[in-house]
Design a protein around this motif. Structure first.
Motif, PDB file in Angstrom:
ATOM      1  N   UNK A  27      16.581 -25.471  23.541  1.00 51.87           N
ATOM      2  CA  UNK A  27      16.515 -25.169  21.942  1.00 51.87           C
ATOM      3  C   UNK A  27      17.035 -26.590  21.681  1.00 51.87           C
ATOM      4  N   UNK A  28      17.632 -26.994  22.319  1.00 52.71           N
ATOM      5  CA  UNK A  28      18.524 -28.374  22.075  1.00 52.71           C
ATOM      6  C   UNK A  28      17.545 -29.437  22.380  1.00 52.71           C
ATOM      7  N   UNK A  29      16.318 -29.501  23.256  1.00 51.64           N
ATOM      8  CA  UNK A  29      15.899 -30.654  23.040  1.00 51.64           C
ATOM      9  C   UNK A  29      14.432 -30.393  22.286  1.00 51.64           C
ATOM     10  N   UNK A  30      14.115 -28.902  21.924  1.00 51.84           N
ATOM     11  CA  UNK A  30      12.940 -28.697  21.146  1.00 51.84           C
ATOM     12  C   UNK A  30      14.185 -29.017  19.353  1.00 51.84           C
ATOM     13  N   UNK A  31      15.013 -29.366  18.867  1.00 54.91           N
ATOM     14  CA  UNK A  31      15.333 -29.605  17.248  1.00 54.91           C
ATOM     15  C   UNK A  31      15.778 -31.116  17.643  1.00 54.91           C
ATOM     16  N   UNK A  32      15.858 -31.854  19.072  1.00 55.37           N
ATOM     17  CA  UNK A  32      15.953 -33.448  19.232  1.00 55.37           C
ATOM     18  C   UNK A  32      14.684 -33.933  19.274  1.00 55.37           C
ATOM     19  N   UNK A  33      13.333 -33.336  19.843  1.00 54.40           N
ATOM     20  CA  UNK A  33      12.100 -34.101  19.151  1.00 54.40           C
ATOM     21  C   UNK A  33      11.573 -33.370  18.397  1.00 54.40           C
ATOM     22  N   UNK A  34      12.091 -32.740  16.972  1.00 56.96           N
ATOM     23  CA  UNK A  34      11.574 -32.288  15.888  1.00 56.96           C
ATOM     24  C   UNK A  34      12.347 -31.764  15.089  1.00 56.96           C
ATOM     25  N   UNK A  35      13.160 -33.455  14.832  1.00 59.54           N
ATOM     26  CA  UNK A  35      13.712 -33.350  13.763  1.00 59.54           C
ATOM     27  C   UNK A  35      14.139 -32.933  12.149  1.00 59.54           C
ATOM     28  N   UNK A  36      14.441 -32.962  11.141  1.00 54.56           N
ATOM     29  CA  UNK A  36      13.633 -32.297   9.915  1.00 54.56           C
ATOM     30  C   UNK A  36      13.889 -34.315   9.234  1.00 54.56           C
ATOM     31  N   UNK A  37      12.595 -33.608   8.116  1.00 56.08           N
ATOM     32  CA  UNK A  37      12.675 -35.446   7.390  1.00 56.08           C
ATOM     33  C   UNK A  37      14.070 -35.910   7.400  1.00 56.08           C
ATOM     34  N   UNK A  38      14.792 -34.864   6.146  1.00 53.05           N
ATOM     35  CA  UNK A  38      15.881 -35.109   6.393  1.00 53.05           C
ATOM     36  C   UNK A  38      16.857 -36.214   7.697  1.00 53.05           C
ATOM     37  N   UNK A  39      16.661 -35.162   8.707  1.00 52.06           N
ATOM     38  CA  UNK A  39      17.741 -36.184   9.456  1.00 52.06           C
ATOM     39  C   UNK A  39      17.278 -37.294  10.678  1.00 52.06           C
ATOM     40  N   UNK A  40      15.642 -37.768  10.276  1.00 52.00           N
ATOM     41  CA  UNK A  40      14.677 -38.914  10.533  1.00 52.00           C
ATOM     42  C   UNK A  40      15.100 -39.629   9.723  1.00 52.00           C
ATOM     43  N   UNK A  41      15.298 -39.837   8.226  1.00 51.33           N
ATOM     44  CA  UNK A  41      15.833 -41.028   7.822  1.00 51.33           C
ATOM     45  C   UNK A  41      17.575 -41.170   7.430  1.00 51.33           C
ATOM     46  N   UNK A  42      18.020 -40.040   8.173  1.00 50.10           N
ATOM     47  CA  UNK A  42      19.840 -40.170   8.034  1.00 50.10           C
ATOM     48  C   UNK A  42      19.523 -40.935   9.245  1.00 50.10           C
ATOM     49  N   UNK A  43      18.509 -40.989  10.795  1.00 48.30           N
ATOM     50  CA  UNK A  43      19.334 -41.800  11.882  1.00 48.30           C
ATOM     51  C   UNK A  43      18.795 -42.844  11.630  1.00 48.30           C
ATOM     52  N   UNK A  44      17.236 -43.314  10.706  1.00 46.86           N
ATOM     53  CA  UNK A  44      16.825 -44.597  10.607  1.00 46.86           C
ATOM     54  C   UNK A  44      18.320 -45.846   9.998  1.00 46.86           C
ATOM     55  N   UNK A  45      19.150 -44.523   8.355  1.00 49.57           N
ATOM     56  CA  UNK A  45      20.011 -44.808   8.069  1.00 49.57           C
ATOM     57  C   UNK A  45      20.801 -45.664   8.468  1.00 49.57           C
ATOM     58  N   UNK A  46      21.136 -45.375   9.842  1.00 46.78           N
ATOM     59  CA  UNK A  46      22.880 -45.563  10.586  1.00 46.78           C
ATOM     60  C   UNK A  46      21.841 -46.244  11.196  1.00 46.78           C
ATOM     61  N   UNK A  47      21.507 -46.906  12.038  1.00 45.56           N
ATOM     62  CA  UNK A  47      20.811 -47.754  12.514  1.00 45.56           C
ATOM     63  C   UNK A  47      21.719 -48.764  13.102  1.00 45.56           C
ATOM     64  N   UNK A  48      21.880 -49.583  12.071  1.00 44.93           N
ATOM     65  CA  UNK A  48      23.066 -50.994  11.945  1.00 44.93           C
ATOM     66  C   UNK A  48      24.060 -50.316  12.251  1.00 44.93           C
ATOM     67  N   UNK A  49      24.478 -48.885  12.306  1.00 44.36           N
ATOM     68  CA  UNK A  49      25.745 -48.131  13.224  1.00 44.36           C
ATOM     69  C   UNK A  49      25.595 -48.828  14.827  1.00 44.36           C
ATOM     70  N   UNK A  50      24.672 -48.003  14.769  1.00 43.44           N
ATOM     71  CA  UNK A  50      24.433 -47.738  16.367  1.00 43.44           C
ATOM     72  C   UNK A  50      24.266 -48.978  17.443  1.00 43.44           C
ATOM     73  N   UNK A  51      23.609 -49.717  16.905  1.00 44.85           N
ATOM     74  CA  UNK A  51      23.486 -50.415  17.199  1.00 44.85           C
ATOM     75  C   UNK A  51      24.921 -51.609  16.935  1.00 44.85           C
ATOM     76  N   UNK A  52      25.792 -51.515  16.500  1.00 48.24           N
ATOM     77  CA  UNK A  52      27.123 -52.455  15.945  1.00 48.24           C
ATOM     78  C   UNK A  52      27.959 -51.365  16.829  1.00 48.24           C
ATOM     79  N   UNK A  53      28.205 -50.855  18.122  1.00 55.81           N
ATOM     80  CA  UNK A  53      28.877 -50.248  18.915  1.00 55.81           C
ATOM     81  C   UNK A  53      29.068 -48.600  18.656  1.00 55.81           C
ATOM     82  N   UNK A  54      28.768 -48.288  17.462  1.00 52.84           N
ATOM     83  CA  UNK A  54      29.091 -46.589  16.901  1.00 52.84           C
ATOM     84  C   UNK A  54      28.318 -46.435  17.673  1.00 52.84           C
ATOM     85  N   UNK A  55      27.957 -45.008  19.028  1.00 46.49           N
ATOM     86  CA  UNK A  55      27.236 -44.700  19.557  1.00 46.49           C
ATOM     87  C   UNK A  55      26.788 -43.833  19.122  1.00 46.49           C
ATOM     88  N   UNK A  56      26.227 -42.953  18.292  1.00 42.32           N
ATOM     89  CA  UNK A  56      25.420 -41.504  17.868  1.00 42.32           C
ATOM     90  C   UNK A  56      24.804 -40.609  18.775  1.00 42.32           C
TER      91      UNK A  56
END
Length: 131
Positions: A5-34
């Motif tokens: 189920x965890x794999x399924x949730x990761x593989x099929x995020x909601x639209x808001x989760x996809x937008x959030x993941x893209x929004x924090x890209x700068x944080x993720x590439x600047x040492x904040x491991x999400x």
């Protein structure tokens, strides 16, 4: 929650989760491991920056119901008792106020700078040459 189920949730995020993941890209590439769909005790959280002790939940419409709010409060207290700060944003917040969501996360991370994982850039050897 099962591993499948965890794999399924990761593989099929909601639209808001996809937008959030893209929004924090700068944080993720600047040492904040999400990470996505992280298990913490008996719970799975939407996003976590473990070294900063930050959990981010992206809540759908059902989170406005009293029973769900009570469950969320219990879960948030469990996480707080283990040193995590929980930020909750609605799907609508993420989709319509991406900058505000990003700024709220940055404000929390700035208070936790001692937990930043980024290392300083390598410096040249004082003698010159490599290694």
């Amino acid at each position: 929650m099962s591993k499948q189920l965890r794999r399924k949730l990761r593989a099929n995020p909601t639209m808001a989760e996809r937008v959030f993941w893209r929004a924090i890209y700068a944080l993720r590439t600047n040492g904040w491991h999400f990470r996505k769909q992280v298990e913490i005790g008996p719970y799975f959280v939407d996003f976590a920056c473990l070294h900063a002790g930050l959990v981010v939940e992206i809540d759908g419409e059902t989170h406005g119901q009293p029973v769900v709010q009570l469950n969320d409060a219990t879960r948030d207290q469990y996480l707080a008792d283990r040193g995590f700060q929980v930020l909750r944003f609605s799907n609508n917040d993420v989709l319509t106020n991406r900058e505000g969501v990003y700024d709220a996360i940055v404000a929390v991370l700035e208070r936790r700078t001692g937990n930043h994982r980024a290392s300083p850039p390598p410096q040249p050897s004082p003698q010159g040459g490599g290694c």
